[in-house]
Design a protein around this motif. Structure first.
Motif, short mmCIF file in Angstrom:
data_model
loop_
_atom_site.label_atom_id
_atom_site.label_comp_id
_atom_site.label_asym_id
_atom_site.label_seq_id
_atom_site.Cartn_x
_atom_site.Cartn_y
_atom_site.Cartn_z
N LEU A 122 5.82 -13.93 -6.84
CA LEU A 122 7.25 -13.32 -6.88
C LEU A 122 8.00 -13.68 -5.50
O LEU A 122 9.11 -13.79 -5.60
CB LEU A 122 7.26 -11.92 -7.29
N GLU A 126 11.22 -15.94 -6.98
CA GLU A 126 12.50 -15.11 -7.12
C GLU A 126 13.50 -15.70 -6.19
O GLU A 126 14.56 -15.89 -6.89
CB GLU A 126 12.27 -13.73 -6.45
N PRO A 132 8.85 -16.06 -13.29
CA PRO A 132 7.92 -15.20 -12.95
C PRO A 132 6.69 -15.11 -13.69
O PRO A 132 6.59 -15.98 -14.70
CB PRO A 132 8.56 -13.81 -13.17
N LYS A 183 9.20 -7.48 -14.29
CA LYS A 183 9.48 -8.13 -12.80
C LYS A 183 10.01 -7.24 -12.06
O LYS A 183 9.62 -7.04 -10.75
CB LYS A 183 9.93 -9.38 -13.35
N GLU A 184 11.21 -6.70 -12.80
CA GLU A 184 11.97 -5.69 -11.72
C GLU A 184 11.07 -4.24 -11.21
O GLU A 184 11.28 -4.05 -10.14
CB GLU A 184 13.17 -5.26 -12.52
N LEU A 187 8.70 -5.45 -8.69
CA LEU A 187 9.61 -6.02 -7.28
C LEU A 187 10.18 -4.65 -6.64
O LEU A 187 9.89 -4.51 -5.33
CB LEU A 187 10.80 -6.68 -7.62
N ARG A 193 12.54 -4.84 -3.80
CA ARG A 193 13.90 -4.86 -4.21
C ARG A 193 14.10 -3.41 -4.17
O ARG A 193 13.42 -2.66 -4.84
CB ARG A 193 14.05 -5.65 -5.56
#
Length: 203
Positions: A122, A126, A132, A183-184, A187, A193
């Motif tokens: 990632l 990203e 991903p 994925k979020e 992260l 993130r």
């Protein structure tokens, strides 16, 4: 029921093969693009991903001693020196030749090996806008080591529970539920993130 080691091994190999395919199509300027790892370009991330394949345990211990037993300092020195010594093509070839390498991080087992490749994957995909890992593979990482990752990366969810919209997995506890792609979630919990910037909806 826990995930079998054989399944984790299969997913680790599949992720390395997927990433090797993506990295094989990178242009020179993409290898030199910033990654999600602070201060590292894409090539330093790939160099770090190959560290288990080219470094014997005794060399790691010696390197850690020189870095005053800071793994982050040691890893940074190793990644930078490796990119000076090896070309992008050589790094890619090293990754390809070790798709089935049995390395497991100390204390992390096969789940740790999969997490290593997925998370650092990632770091590259990203910023470059590349696909991903599949949600099911991301969910394996989240399900196996989410609490350890939150502690390691110093992330506080503040009483929120993050629920993946594309996989059967959630992280954290609390009255506030935030939904977002797996994925979020990964992260966020690895400090890549901020939660305020994650693509999410509150329910």
């Amino acid at each position: 029921m826990g995930t079998s080691s054989a399944h984790l091994t299969s997913e680790t190999r599949a992720e390395r093969e997927r990433l090797a395919g993506l990295f094989g199509d990178l242009a020179p300027e993409q290898w030199g693009a910033p990654s999600l790892c602070d201060g590292w370009r894409v090539r330093e991330v790939v160099a770090h991903m190959t560290m288990p394949f080219r470094t014997r345990p005794i060399r790691i211990v010696a390197g850690l001693a020189r870095a005053r037993f800071s793994f982050n300092r040691y890893a940074d020195r190793d990644a930078r020196s490796t990119t000076e010594a090896m070309s992008d093509a050589e790094l890619l070839d090293l990754l390809r030749r070790n798709i089935e390498h049995p390395w497991q991080p100390p204390g992390g087992g096969q789940a740790g090996a999969l997490s290593h490749d997925v998370i650092h994957g990632l770091d590259v995909t990203e910023p470059l806008g590349l696909p991903p890992a599949p949600p099911e593979r991301l969910a394996l990482v989240l399900g196996s080591a989410a609490d350890r990752q939150l502690k390691f990366f110093g992330v506080d969810l503040g009483g929120r529970r993050l629920v993946a919209t594309d996989a059967d997995v959630s992280v954290g506890e609390g009255p506030t539920v935030l939904t977002m792609p797996a994925k979020e979630v990964l992260l966020v919990i690895t400090g890549r993130r901020p939660l305020t910037e994650a693509r999410k909806t509150t329910r």
